[in-house]
Design a protein around this motif. Structure first.
Motif, PDB file in Angstrom:
ATOM      1  N   SER A  61       0.507   6.091  -8.313  1.00  0.00           N
ATOM      2  CA  SER A  61       0.947   7.094  -6.965  1.00  0.00           C
ATOM      3  C   SER A  61      -0.598   7.435  -6.607  1.00  0.00           C
ATOM      4  O   SER A  61      -1.814   8.068  -7.496  1.00  0.00           O
ATOM      5  N   ARG A  62      -0.280   7.948  -5.410  1.00  0.00           N
ATOM      6  CA  ARG A  62      -1.240   8.290  -4.842  1.00  0.00           C
ATOM      7  C   ARG A  62      -1.869   9.855  -5.618  1.00  0.00           C
ATOM      8  O   ARG A  62      -3.047  10.682  -6.287  1.00  0.00           O
ATOM      9  N   TYR A  63      -0.626  10.722  -6.289  1.00  0.00           N
ATOM     10  CA  TYR A  63      -1.155  11.681  -7.068  1.00  0.00           C
ATOM     11  C   TYR A  63      -1.483  11.150  -8.876  1.00  0.00           C
ATOM     12  O   TYR A  63      -1.358  11.982  -9.603  1.00  0.00           O
ATOM     13  N   HIS A  64      -0.933  10.076  -9.037  1.00  0.00           N
ATOM     14  CA  HIS A  64      -1.335   9.630 -10.255  1.00  0.00           C
ATOM     15  C   HIS A  64      -2.135   8.237 -11.294  1.00  0.00           C
ATOM     16  O   HIS A  64      -1.169   7.455 -10.468  1.00  0.00           O
ATOM     17  N   ASP A  65      -2.792   8.424 -11.916  1.00  0.00           N
ATOM     18  CA  ASP A  65      -3.158   7.308 -12.517  1.00  0.00           C
ATOM     19  C   ASP A  65      -2.812   7.058 -14.002  1.00  0.00           C
ATOM     20  O   ASP A  65      -2.061   7.673 -14.366  1.00  0.00           O
ATOM     21  N   LEU A 115      -4.192  -0.408  -4.590  1.00  0.00           N
ATOM     22  CA  LEU A 115      -4.383  -0.856  -2.845  1.00  0.00           C
ATOM     23  C   LEU A 115      -5.430  -1.476  -2.579  1.00  0.00           C
ATOM     24  O   LEU A 115      -5.108  -2.370  -1.775  1.00  0.00           O
ATOM     25  N   GLU A 136       7.821   9.519   2.107  1.00  0.00           N
ATOM     26  CA  GLU A 136       7.455  10.012   1.441  1.00  0.00           C
ATOM     27  C   GLU A 136       8.785  10.008   0.242  1.00  0.00           C
ATOM     28  O   GLU A 136       9.286   9.065  -0.324  1.00  0.00           O
ATOM     29  N   VAL A 157       0.607  -1.281   0.112  1.00  0.00           N
ATOM     30  CA  VAL A 157       0.233  -0.056  -0.261  1.00  0.00           C
ATOM     31  C   VAL A 157       0.789   1.078   0.522  1.00  0.00           C
ATOM     32  O   VAL A 157       0.709   1.848  -0.346  1.00  0.00           O
ATOM     33  N   ILE A 158       1.691   1.505   1.028  1.00  0.00           N
ATOM     34  CA  ILE A 158       2.668   2.521   1.010  1.00  0.00           C
ATOM     35  C   ILE A 158       3.347   2.735  -0.257  1.00  0.00           C
ATOM     36  O   ILE A 158       3.639   3.617  -0.822  1.00  0.00           O
ATOM     37  N   THR A 196       1.100   4.638  -2.863  1.00  0.00           N
ATOM     38  CA  THR A 196       1.141   5.899  -3.089  1.00  0.00           C
ATOM     39  C   THR A 196       1.663   6.641  -2.663  1.00  0.00           C
ATOM     40  O   THR A 196       1.720   7.780  -3.949  1.00  0.00           O
ATOM     41  N   PHE A 234      -5.065   3.719  -8.896  1.00  0.00           N
ATOM     42  CA  PHE A 234      -4.726   4.121  -7.820  1.00  0.00           C
ATOM     43  C   PHE A 234      -5.451   2.746  -7.050  1.00  0.00           C
ATOM     44  O   PHE A 234      -4.291   2.136  -6.322  1.00  0.00           O
ATOM     45  N   GLU A 235      -6.942   2.627  -7.319  1.00  0.00           N
ATOM     46  CA  GLU A 235      -7.343   2.609  -6.819  1.00  0.00           C
ATOM     47  C   GLU A 235      -7.266   0.539  -6.384  1.00  0.00           C
ATOM     48  O   GLU A 235      -7.352  -0.115  -5.575  1.00  0.00           O
TER      49      GLU A 235
END
Lengths: 293, 293
Positions: free
Chosen positions: B30-34, B44, B202, B18-19, B22, B40-41
């Protein structure tokens, strides 16, 4: 509890906690937004730990002991402090029921468990709340205010059962409301999410969030800004929910208004965190159905 | 395996998966990029499911059966396709060892397990790879190319053991390199992350990513753009790693160069995904130490 059932509950709990904190929701931590002291990764780690541990705790212990132990876990496994107190409160009776019913939540049983919980459970809920940043909560009139220094003595003396204590808070607290009204908001929000899953989990959850925020005043908003602000926010959420703003194309008026709400709550440092907890319990029901996203 | 050990391994695996997905890393989700088809999900959900299931699989089954079963799980639990094949490959021997050693990874034992795996394991690894988008992989000269239609027959006929098959790929494939060189990259990357945890997870992970990318050419980059491009990328990563660009303040030259790398790989649609897998195995070692972020 069979091993397969435990695994199913751990997966649904973890997914609910992780996906909730991921989806951008006005005023809350998300994949795109950190708070100064609470980062996205604190919510992820707390979500993973609780997802793994909460189902077993709920199977083994009383409601009060479960929330107390889970709150301790939450605070010890990451450095961001209180990430999920409300979620722990909402998930615990659902998990207790699901553990006893082969992985299925039975709401009549949930209600029975809440009504059966006694004053010792109440004390443990109070202990859990007071381990966290409870000054953020709105006051409750009368003797049952969790912020009162005498609350534990009062509950002990009067033997205040959990249901009675929760009943005192329903005017200002969505979690109390859920305990007393048998998860009406959670069930309604889960329905909204499931009906809109074809539009992607992010938008479905955002729509569910607007539904929950429009259905009930958020107690953390009241605690921060007072009831008038919270009622205005509720009204705006209702408008956005009715216009299905979460699904509106970029540039469309309702979509822009939804964007503005993100900015406004960020600027005002307002966090409808209890509404986010409702999303967790709703997503738990969604993922328990083994939906694939 | 004791229940406590299993839980520890599930938690470390889930947090690692998960990290990793992220933290923003050039060219990766990542959390900012699909990605267009992989959100991203998807990472996850796949990470949560694998985190829960992979430790038990590795405890019960051979390396080959574990990767095959885990790959099937990955593909069935979410709609984003191949999110974690390389991570499954890297985690499996580590988990097999940790399951047998009370939750501790013993690298001599890891090596023994890899060397003991026979041609039937090789066949199952090939099956797992061929369930996914294996056309993205770079070709390997000779008969052991996983993209060759005759590969399964050849392995069966010549009884090619897993170690021997992996050895054929070390020139172009970081995962083969790790199998043969006993997780040299993973161990080095974990060290980099641990040493820099005080700067936040991060940045520590981004620094570890630059270390791994500078230490080895990424096979998915070779597969997409050829060896020359991959070598240039490796050189740039070395420069950024040496300048500690992940920790550089905003506006500083090396920080800007690091930002540019994100944009460049996005524009070129280049995904150093195997380097991201190295981050997963490194983070698994980090979280196994029960660090608190």
């Amino acid at each position: 509890m069979r091993e397969q059932v435990l695994k199913k509950l751990q997966l649904a709990t973890t997914k609910a906690l992780v996906i909730e904190c991921t989806v951008p929701k006005p005023g809350n931590v998300s994949r795109y937004h950190d708070f100064p002291e609470q980062k996205f990764e604190h919510f992820l780690v707390s979500g993973i730990e609780l997802g793994m541990r909460l189902p077993e705790l709920a199977a083994k212990f009383s409601l009060g002991d479960t929330v107390m132990k889970a709150t301790r876990t939450m605070l010890s496994v990451q450095k961001g402090g209180n990430t999920h107190l409300g979620s722990i409160f909402l998930l615990t009776p659902l998990l207790a029921s699901a553990c006893a019913n082969n992985g299925v939540v039975n709401f009549a049983d949930v209600q029975t468990r809440i009504k059966r919980a006694d004053w010792e459970d109440t004390l443990k809920y109070i202990k859990a709340i007071r381990m966290t940043d409870f000054d953020k909560l709105p006051d409750i009139e009368g003797k049952l205010n969790v912020k009162s220094d005498d609350i534990a003595n009062f509950v002990r003396r009067k033997k205040v059962a959990l249901y009675d204590w929760m009943s005192a808070g329903i005017e200002v607290n969505g979690i109390c409301y859920e305990y007393v009204e048998c998860y009406k908001l959670t069930q309604g929000t889960a329905k909204e999410i499931i009906e809109n899953l074809d539009k992607g989990i992010e938008k479905a959850v955002q729509h569910g969030f607007l539904f929950a925020l429009s259905s009930y005043v958020d107690n953390l908003v009241i605690g921060k800004k007072g009831k008038r602000y919270a009622l205005q926010l509720q009204k705006l959420a209702a408008e956005l929910y009715n216009k299905r703003a979460a699904f509106a194309p970029v540039g469309c008026k309702s979509q822009m208004k939804f964007r503005q709400l993100f900015k406004k709550l960020e600027r005002d440092e307002v966090n409808p965190g209890t509404t986010a907890d409702i999303i967790v319990s709703a997503l738990f029901l969604v993922f328990l159905d083994e939906v694939r996203i």
